[in-house]
Design an enzyme around this catalytic site. Structure first.
Site, PDB file in Angstrom:
ATOM      1  CG  MET A 129      -4.541  15.814  30.092  1.00 27.31           C
ATOM      2  SD  MET A 129      -5.584  14.772  31.109  1.00 27.31           S
ATOM      3  CE  MET A 129      -4.720  13.226  31.017  1.00 27.31           C
TER       4      MET A 129
ATOM      5  CE1 TYR B  61       6.590  14.773  34.992  1.00 29.15           C
ATOM      6  CE2 TYR B  61       6.569  12.767  33.675  1.00 29.15           C
ATOM      7  CZ  TYR B  61       7.120  13.542  34.679  1.00 29.15           C
ATOM      8  OH  TYR B  61       8.213  13.072  35.361  1.00 29.15           O
TER       9      TYR B  61
ATOM     10  CG  HIS C 209       2.637  15.646  24.866  1.00 26.77           C
ATOM     11  ND1 HIS C 209       3.259  14.985  25.891  1.00 26.77           N
ATOM     12  CD2 HIS C 209       1.308  15.428  25.039  1.00 26.77           C
ATOM     13  CE1 HIS C 209       2.356  14.405  26.659  1.00 26.77           C
ATOM     14  NE2 HIS C 209       1.157  14.652  26.163  1.00 26.77           N
TER      15      HIS C 209
ATOM     16  N   GLY D 182      -3.040  13.148  18.771  1.00 20.03           N
ATOM     17  CA  GLY D 182      -2.212  11.985  18.484  1.00 20.03           C
ATOM     18  C   GLY D 182      -3.052  10.734  18.266  1.00 20.03           C
TER      19      GLY D 182
ATOM     20  CE  LYS E  11      -0.327   5.541  24.339  1.00 17.22           C
ATOM     21  NZ  LYS E  11      -0.578   6.454  25.432  1.00 17.22           N
TER      22      LYS E  11
ATOM     23  CG  MET F  81       7.369   8.244  23.539  1.00 23.61           C
ATOM     24  SD  MET F  81       8.126   9.755  22.971  1.00 23.61           S
ATOM     25  CE  MET F  81       9.719   9.126  22.517  1.00 23.61           C
TER      26      MET F  81
HETATM   27  P1  AMP Z   1      -2.318  13.790  26.880  1.00 24.99           P
HETATM   28  O1  AMP Z   1      -1.418  14.823  27.471  1.00 24.99           O
HETATM   29  O2  AMP Z   1      -1.947  12.395  27.238  1.00 24.99           O
HETATM   30  O3  AMP Z   1      -3.775  14.106  27.092  1.00 24.99           O
HETATM   31  O4  AMP Z   1      -2.096  13.862  25.308  1.00 24.99           O
HETATM   32  C1  AMP Z   1      -2.218  15.069  24.602  1.00 24.99           C
HETATM   33  C2  AMP Z   1      -2.149  14.775  23.135  1.00 24.99           C
HETATM   34  O5  AMP Z   1      -0.902  14.137  22.830  1.00 24.99           O
HETATM   35  C3  AMP Z   1      -3.251  13.815  22.662  1.00 24.99           C
HETATM   36  O6  AMP Z   1      -3.710  14.221  21.378  1.00 24.99           O
HETATM   37  C4  AMP Z   1      -2.522  12.503  22.592  1.00 24.99           C
HETATM   38  O7  AMP Z   1      -3.088  11.586  21.676  1.00 24.99           O
HETATM   39  C5  AMP Z   1      -1.153  12.950  22.123  1.00 24.99           C
HETATM   40  N1  AMP Z   1      -0.155  11.930  22.441  1.00 24.99           N
HETATM   41  C6  AMP Z   1       0.089  11.350  23.647  1.00 24.99           C
HETATM   42  N2  AMP Z   1       1.042  10.402  23.528  1.00 24.99           N
HETATM   43  C7  AMP Z   1       1.401  10.375  22.220  1.00 24.99           C
HETATM   44  C8  AMP Z   1       2.330   9.615  21.445  1.00 24.99           C
HETATM   45  N3  AMP Z   1       3.093   8.670  22.003  1.00 24.99           N
HETATM   46  N4  AMP Z   1       2.415   9.870  20.127  1.00 24.99           N
HETATM   47  C9  AMP Z   1       1.645  10.812  19.541  1.00 24.99           C
HETATM   48  N5  AMP Z   1       0.754  11.560  20.202  1.00 24.99           N
HETATM   49  C10 AMP Z   1       0.624  11.353  21.524  1.00 24.99           C
END
Ligand code: AMP
Length: 287
Positions: free
Chosen positions: A30, A32, A37, A147, A149, A184
């Site tokens: 998403m 930012y 990421h 991730g 996370k 993170m």
């Molecule tokens: P998001 O932009 O938050 O939807 O995350 C996009 C991808 O990045 C998803 O697969 C998340 O699980 C992964 N992600 C977000 N934060 C972390 C982190 N701290 N460590 C590893 N992967 C992450």
């Protein structure tokens, strides 16, 4: 780096690559972006010929009272970061491109979405599975990287791919943390300095519970008590859930842990929801 905003263009681009025999890795985000990421992208870079990243703040995974409108966005900054890891293509569709007028099809997983975040965020995972199915149909990747996370999200996607016979390999990557242990997250930008310090209680709970487990404690109640005790020590933290769950089906474990167990936590600090997890019985570096 190419930026593609139209579904048909993305599909045509990937079709051509597939005809050439190129392996496509895909990291949905998403935006930012942060080091978490980027660690996913580096893994994709290693495993494939072409690396595609999507940036799409998906409206269907936000509840009516959640932070869709204020979710942080900065495409220029994201592009600079993606340049450092060698991203080939950014898929950057608008909400109207992904959900045109009359849109009515959703992917829903019944069981794995009942627990943990699914219990407190109704329809969240319906939005996640739907958008990932759609993104897979746009990007046509051979493998997609997620991730840990968002551990439940990873399980949802693994299950969806299996259940719907999607020909995409799913890879889960460890949680990237700040030097003090905070996981993170794009949402960390909402925290002021006091709230950020308070957010560390999740990492402290992970360290505390892992220590108990490593010393032989297997009673679910004792493991939970340690986590809850550490979080309750932090005044600003309000617990949404703290669970010891089965690491595959995410149901509550009862009694004692026989093999591996997932410690999963969600808290609110001010208006910010933070999640974190670890799998007891697995190396911390792999979690
Ligand atoms: P998001 O932009 O938050 O939807 O995350 C996009 C991808 O990045 C998803 O697969 C998340 O699980 C992964 N992600 C977000 N934060 C972390 C982190 N701290 N460590 C590893 N992967 C992450």
């Amino acid at each position: 780096m190419e930026i593609i905003e139209i579904v048909k263009d993305m599909q045509a681009y990937s079709q051509d690559l597939r005809v050439e025999g190129k392996v496509i890795a895909f990291v949905p985000t998403m935006g930012y972006l942060h080091e978490g990421h980027l660690s996913l992208m580096r893994e994709g870079r290693k495993r494939a010929d072409v690396l595609v990243v999507s940036i799409f703040v998906n409206p269907t995974q936000f509840g009516p009272k959640e932070d869709l409108n204020k979710y942080p966005r900065d495409l220029d900054r994201d592009i600079k970061l993606m340049d450092t890891v060698g991203v080939d293509v950014v898929f950057y569709p608008s909400a109207e491109e992904m959900y045109p007028v009359g849109y009515e099809t959703f992917v829903n997983l019944d069981e794995v979405t009942k627990y943990l975040c699914g219990a407190s965020r109704p329809n969240h995972f319906r939005g996640v599975s739907t958008v990932c199915a759609k993104l897979f149909n746009c990007v046509l990747p051979h493998l997609a990287i997620f991730g840990r996370k968002d551990y439940q999200q990873l399980k949802v996607i693994e299950k969806m791919v299996r259940d719907l016979n999607m020909d995409v390999g799913i890879i889960g990557m460890p949680i990237a943390r700040e030097s003090d242990g905070l996981a993170m997250s794009s949402r960390n930008s909402y925290l002021d300095s006091g709230e950020r310090r308070a957010g560390l209680c999740l990492y402290k709970a992970i360290v505390g519970v892992r220590e108990l487990f490593d010393n032989g404690e297997r009673r679910v109640g004792a493991l939970l008590d340690r986590a809850v005790g550490i979080i309750m020590n932090e005044e600003l933290a309000r617990i949404d859930y703290v669970k010891i769950a089965h690491p595959e089906n995410l149901t509550d474990l009862i009694g004692v842990v026989w093999d591996k167990a997932m410690l999963a936590m969600a808290i609110n600090i001010g208006n910010t929801r933070l999640i974190d997890n670890t799998v007891l019985g697995e190396d911390f570096e792999k979690c």
